[in-house]
Scaffold this motif. Structure first.
Motif, PDB file in Angstrom:
ATOM      1  N   LEU A  85      88.637  43.506 -12.066  1.00 33.52           N
ATOM      2  CA  LEU A  85      88.248  42.268 -13.006  1.00 33.52           C
ATOM      3  C   LEU A  85      86.926  41.828 -12.960  1.00 33.52           C
ATOM      4  O   LEU A  85      86.408  41.299 -11.979  1.00 33.52           O
ATOM      5  CB  LEU A  85      89.402  41.291 -12.778  1.00 33.52           C
ATOM      6  CG  LEU A  85      89.573  40.186 -13.934  1.00 33.52           C
ATOM      7  CD1 LEU A  85      90.937  39.667 -13.741  1.00 33.52           C
ATOM      8  CD2 LEU A  85      88.609  39.172 -13.822  1.00 33.52           C
ATOM      9  N   GLY A  86      86.383  41.724 -13.966  1.00 32.03           N
ATOM     10  CA  GLY A  86      84.755  40.955 -13.887  1.00 32.03           C
ATOM     11  C   GLY A  86      84.876  39.643 -15.126  1.00 32.03           C
ATOM     12  O   GLY A  86      85.344  39.864 -16.166  1.00 32.03           O
ATOM     13  N   VAL A  87      84.056  38.854 -14.617  1.00 27.97           N
ATOM     14  CA  VAL A  87      83.873  37.729 -15.569  1.00 27.97           C
ATOM     15  C   VAL A  87      82.412  37.427 -15.488  1.00 27.97           C
ATOM     16  O   VAL A  87      81.716  37.451 -14.558  1.00 27.97           O
ATOM     17  CB  VAL A  87      84.576  36.291 -15.296  1.00 27.97           C
ATOM     18  CG1 VAL A  87      84.150  35.104 -16.197  1.00 27.97           C
ATOM     19  CG2 VAL A  87      85.986  36.382 -15.278  1.00 27.97           C
ATOM     20  N   THR A  88      81.559  37.660 -16.876  1.00 27.97           N
ATOM     21  CA  THR A  88      80.542  37.380 -16.881  1.00 27.97           C
ATOM     22  C   THR A  88      79.990  36.709 -18.241  1.00 27.97           C
ATOM     23  O   THR A  88      80.928  36.486 -18.910  1.00 27.97           O
ATOM     24  CB  THR A  88      79.632  38.932 -17.128  1.00 27.97           C
ATOM     25  OG1 THR A  88      80.064  39.217 -18.237  1.00 27.97           O
ATOM     26  CG2 THR A  88      79.911  39.739 -15.851  1.00 27.97           C
ATOM     27  N   LEU A  89      79.056  35.965 -18.139  1.00 25.33           N
ATOM     28  CA  LEU A  89      78.350  35.254 -19.158  1.00 25.33           C
ATOM     29  C   LEU A  89      78.372  36.061 -20.401  1.00 25.33           C
ATOM     30  O   LEU A  89      77.872  37.382 -20.282  1.00 25.33           O
ATOM     31  CB  LEU A  89      76.996  34.694 -19.000  1.00 25.33           C
ATOM     32  CG  LEU A  89      76.595  33.510 -18.007  1.00 25.33           C
ATOM     33  CD1 LEU A  89      75.253  33.257 -17.698  1.00 25.33           C
ATOM     34  CD2 LEU A  89      77.124  32.160 -18.862  1.00 25.33           C
ATOM     35  N   VAL A  90      78.559  35.552 -21.294  1.00 25.12           N
ATOM     36  CA  VAL A  90      78.659  36.072 -22.874  1.00 25.12           C
ATOM     37  C   VAL A  90      76.958  36.441 -23.121  1.00 25.12           C
ATOM     38  O   VAL A  90      76.797  37.654 -23.383  1.00 25.12           O
ATOM     39  CB  VAL A  90      79.295  35.236 -24.041  1.00 25.12           C
ATOM     40  CG1 VAL A  90      78.963  36.269 -25.443  1.00 25.12           C
ATOM     41  CG2 VAL A  90      80.887  35.310 -23.831  1.00 25.12           C
ATOM     42  N   ARG A  91      76.331  35.403 -23.017  1.00 25.87           N
ATOM     43  CA  ARG A  91      75.069  35.489 -22.854  1.00 25.87           C
ATOM     44  C   ARG A  91      74.191  34.409 -22.307  1.00 25.87           C
ATOM     45  O   ARG A  91      74.649  33.226 -22.224  1.00 25.87           O
ATOM     46  CB  ARG A  91      74.464  35.372 -24.695  1.00 25.87           C
ATOM     47  CG  ARG A  91      74.683  36.491 -25.431  1.00 25.87           C
ATOM     48  CD  ARG A  91      74.088  36.525 -26.758  1.00 25.87           C
ATOM     49  NE  ARG A  91      74.600  37.449 -27.756  1.00 25.87           N
ATOM     50  CZ  ARG A  91      74.316  37.371 -28.982  1.00 25.87           C
ATOM     51  NH1 ARG A  91      73.438  36.429 -29.631  1.00 25.87           N
ATOM     52  NH2 ARG A  91      74.615  38.627 -29.677  1.00 25.87           N
ATOM     53  N   PRO A  92      73.024  34.699 -21.804  1.00 30.01           N
ATOM     54  CA  PRO A  92      72.401  33.702 -20.999  1.00 30.01           C
ATOM     55  C   PRO A  92      71.371  32.882 -21.729  1.00 30.01           C
ATOM     56  O   PRO A  92      70.345  32.150 -21.359  1.00 30.01           O
ATOM     57  CB  PRO A  92      71.466  34.507 -20.206  1.00 30.01           C
ATOM     58  CG  PRO A  92      70.978  35.749 -20.924  1.00 30.01           C
ATOM     59  CD  PRO A  92      72.292  36.125 -21.636  1.00 30.01           C
ATOM     60  N   HIS A  93      72.073  32.026 -22.862  1.00 33.68           N
ATOM     61  CA  HIS A  93      71.233  31.370 -23.689  1.00 33.68           C
ATOM     62  C   HIS A  93      71.986  29.911 -23.670  1.00 33.68           C
ATOM     63  O   HIS A  93      73.377  30.092 -23.648  1.00 33.68           O
ATOM     64  CB  HIS A  93      71.283  31.793 -25.241  1.00 33.68           C
ATOM     65  CG  HIS A  93      70.614  33.180 -25.496  1.00 33.68           C
ATOM     66  ND1 HIS A  93      69.258  33.421 -24.674  1.00 33.68           N
ATOM     67  CD2 HIS A  93      71.242  34.281 -25.945  1.00 33.68           C
ATOM     68  CE1 HIS A  93      68.997  34.685 -24.987  1.00 33.68           C
ATOM     69  NE2 HIS A  93      69.999  35.235 -25.766  1.00 33.68           N
ATOM     70  N   ILE A  94      71.292  28.834 -23.867  1.00 39.11           N
ATOM     71  CA  ILE A  94      71.911  27.507 -23.592  1.00 39.11           C
ATOM     72  C   ILE A  94      73.340  27.337 -24.495  1.00 39.11           C
ATOM     73  O   ILE A  94      74.411  26.950 -23.957  1.00 39.11           O
ATOM     74  CB  ILE A  94      70.828  26.325 -24.131  1.00 39.11           C
ATOM     75  CG1 ILE A  94      69.758  26.379 -23.044  1.00 39.11           C
ATOM     76  CG2 ILE A  94      71.405  25.142 -24.055  1.00 39.11           C
ATOM     77  CD1 ILE A  94      68.608  25.611 -23.348  1.00 39.11           C
ATOM     78  N   LYS A  95      73.202  27.892 -25.812  1.00 43.39           N
ATOM     79  CA  LYS A  95      74.351  27.660 -26.687  1.00 43.39           C
ATOM     80  C   LYS A  95      75.712  28.563 -26.232  1.00 43.39           C
ATOM     81  O   LYS A  95      76.738  28.239 -26.662  1.00 43.39           O
ATOM     82  CB  LYS A  95      73.998  28.214 -27.971  1.00 43.39           C
ATOM     83  CG  LYS A  95      73.031  26.983 -28.555  1.00 43.39           C
ATOM     84  CD  LYS A  95      72.644  27.602 -30.065  1.00 43.39           C
ATOM     85  CE  LYS A  95      71.672  26.545 -30.774  1.00 43.39           C
ATOM     86  NZ  LYS A  95      71.183  27.056 -32.040  1.00 43.39           N
ATOM     87  N   TYR A  96      75.325  29.306 -25.202  1.00 45.30           N
ATOM     88  CA  TYR A  96      76.623  30.250 -24.807  1.00 45.30           C
ATOM     89  C   TYR A  96      76.883  30.030 -23.606  1.00 45.30           C
ATOM     90  O   TYR A  96      77.737  30.781 -22.901  1.00 45.30           O
ATOM     91  CB  TYR A  96      76.147  31.739 -24.990  1.00 45.30           C
ATOM     92  CG  TYR A  96      75.903  32.367 -26.300  1.00 45.30           C
ATOM     93  CD1 TYR A  96      76.993  32.981 -26.977  1.00 45.30           C
ATOM     94  CD2 TYR A  96      74.735  32.088 -26.974  1.00 45.30           C
ATOM     95  CE1 TYR A  96      76.607  33.396 -28.215  1.00 45.30           C
ATOM     96  CE2 TYR A  96      74.575  32.761 -28.118  1.00 45.30           C
ATOM     97  CZ  TYR A  96      75.286  33.429 -28.721  1.00 45.30           C
ATOM     98  OH  TYR A  96      75.194  33.909 -30.085  1.00 45.30           O
ATOM     99  N   LEU A  97      76.217  29.255 -22.580  1.00 45.57           N
ATOM    100  CA  LEU A  97      76.627  28.911 -21.323  1.00 45.57           C
ATOM    101  C   LEU A  97      77.977  28.588 -21.063  1.00 45.57           C
ATOM    102  O   LEU A  97      78.414  28.860 -19.856  1.00 45.57           O
ATOM    103  CB  LEU A  97      75.581  28.005 -20.492  1.00 45.57           C
ATOM    104  CG  LEU A  97      73.999  28.533 -20.654  1.00 45.57           C
ATOM    105  CD1 LEU A  97      73.159  27.476 -20.171  1.00 45.57           C
ATOM    106  CD2 LEU A  97      73.930  29.756 -19.921  1.00 45.57           C
ATOM    107  N   HIS A  98      78.714  28.253 -21.826  1.00 50.95           N
ATOM    108  CA  HIS A  98      80.189  27.692 -21.647  1.00 50.95           C
ATOM    109  C   HIS A  98      81.045  28.987 -22.033  1.00 50.95           C
ATOM    110  O   HIS A  98      82.241  28.675 -21.330  1.00 50.95           O
ATOM    111  CB  HIS A  98      80.563  26.555 -22.509  1.00 50.95           C
ATOM    112  CG  HIS A  98      80.610  26.969 -23.942  1.00 50.95           C
ATOM    113  ND1 HIS A  98      79.569  27.327 -24.773  1.00 50.95           N
ATOM    114  CD2 HIS A  98      81.536  27.131 -24.782  1.00 50.95           C
ATOM    115  CE1 HIS A  98      79.921  27.883 -25.949  1.00 50.95           C
ATOM    116  NE2 HIS A  98      81.205  27.669 -26.239  1.00 50.95           N
ATOM    117  N   ARG A  99      80.646  30.142 -22.303  1.00 48.56           N
ATOM    118  CA  ARG A  99      81.637  31.073 -22.536  1.00 48.56           C
ATOM    119  C   ARG A  99      81.424  32.254 -21.494  1.00 48.56           C
ATOM    120  O   ARG A  99      80.065  32.804 -21.269  1.00 48.56           O
ATOM    121  CB  ARG A  99      81.259  31.540 -23.890  1.00 48.56           C
ATOM    122  CG  ARG A  99      81.398  30.826 -24.780  1.00 48.56           C
ATOM    123  CD  ARG A  99      80.972  31.279 -26.168  1.00 48.56           C
ATOM    124  NE  ARG A  99      81.534  32.327 -26.643  1.00 48.56           N
ATOM    125  CZ  ARG A  99      80.872  33.234 -27.678  1.00 48.56           C
ATOM    126  NH1 ARG A  99      79.800  32.860 -28.308  1.00 48.56           N
ATOM    127  NH2 ARG A  99      81.530  34.390 -27.981  1.00 48.56           N
TER     128      ARG A  99
END
Length: 183
Positions: A85-99
């Motif tokens: 099981l892995g959890v990774t950032l959706v994207r490393p952009h400010i608007k995505y950091l919560h996901r």
């Protein structure tokens, strides 16, 4: 990042060690993913799509290990990986950091024993500690067991990607998109 090691007592008497896979586990991850891709059609690839690239897996695992946010929750019995099981950032952009995005697989032999729920609980707690506000995933529409697990763990269905997967027999499966708001 690496999670704190835990143990899970399986109902069959075996003990699963829950820890983060690191770059030195690349071969175990490779073998696990090759095995799970052959067991059901619920994985994103078929075995005949080609071998998983060992060097690429090692590099990805090293990147996750060095990350402050991304992490792995892997289950082992002895030297064999039985859950991934892995959890990774959706994207490393400010608007995505919560996901965060979650992917998961468990060897068929070990499904229905509570291992998936345990791994998911560990992952969602760690995701919250790591600053994720929501965790997202996609699941095959006909994977009832996984959909039940995800719903039980607080995920809600919010969309569908029609005909996202085309199987070898020419039939299609929709992808159900789910989210768990961690607040």
């Amino acid at each position: 990042m690496k999670i704190a090691q835990k143990k899970y007592d399986l109902p069959n008497g075996e003990i699963a060690i829950i820890k983060s896979a690191g770059a030195d586990d690349a071969l175990k991850v490779k073998l696990h993913r090759e095995a799970t891709s052959a067991e059901t059609h619920f994985m994103a690839r078929y075995p005949e799509d080609g071998e998983f690239n060992l060097e690429r897996i090692a590099n990805v695992l090293k990147t996750i290990e060095d990350s402050e946010r991304d992490f792995m929750v892997s289950a082992y019995i002895g030297d064999e990986m039985i859950g991934d099981l892995g959890v990774t950032l959706v994207r490393p952009h400010i608007k995505y950091l919560h996901r965060g995005y979650l992917g998961m697989s468990i060897r068929q032999k070990y499904t229905g024993m509570g291992l998936g729920s345990f791994m998911m609980k560990v992952a969602l707690e760690q995701a919250k500690v790591n600053g994720f506000e929501q965790v997202e995933l996609g699941v095959f529409s006909d994977n009832d067991r996984a959909r039940h697990l995800y719903s039980k763990m607080g995920f809600k269905e919010y969309g569908m990607n029609p005909r996202a997967f085309k199987l070898k027999d020419g039939t299609y499966r929709d992808e159900i998109i789910m989210v768990n708001f961690l607040d």
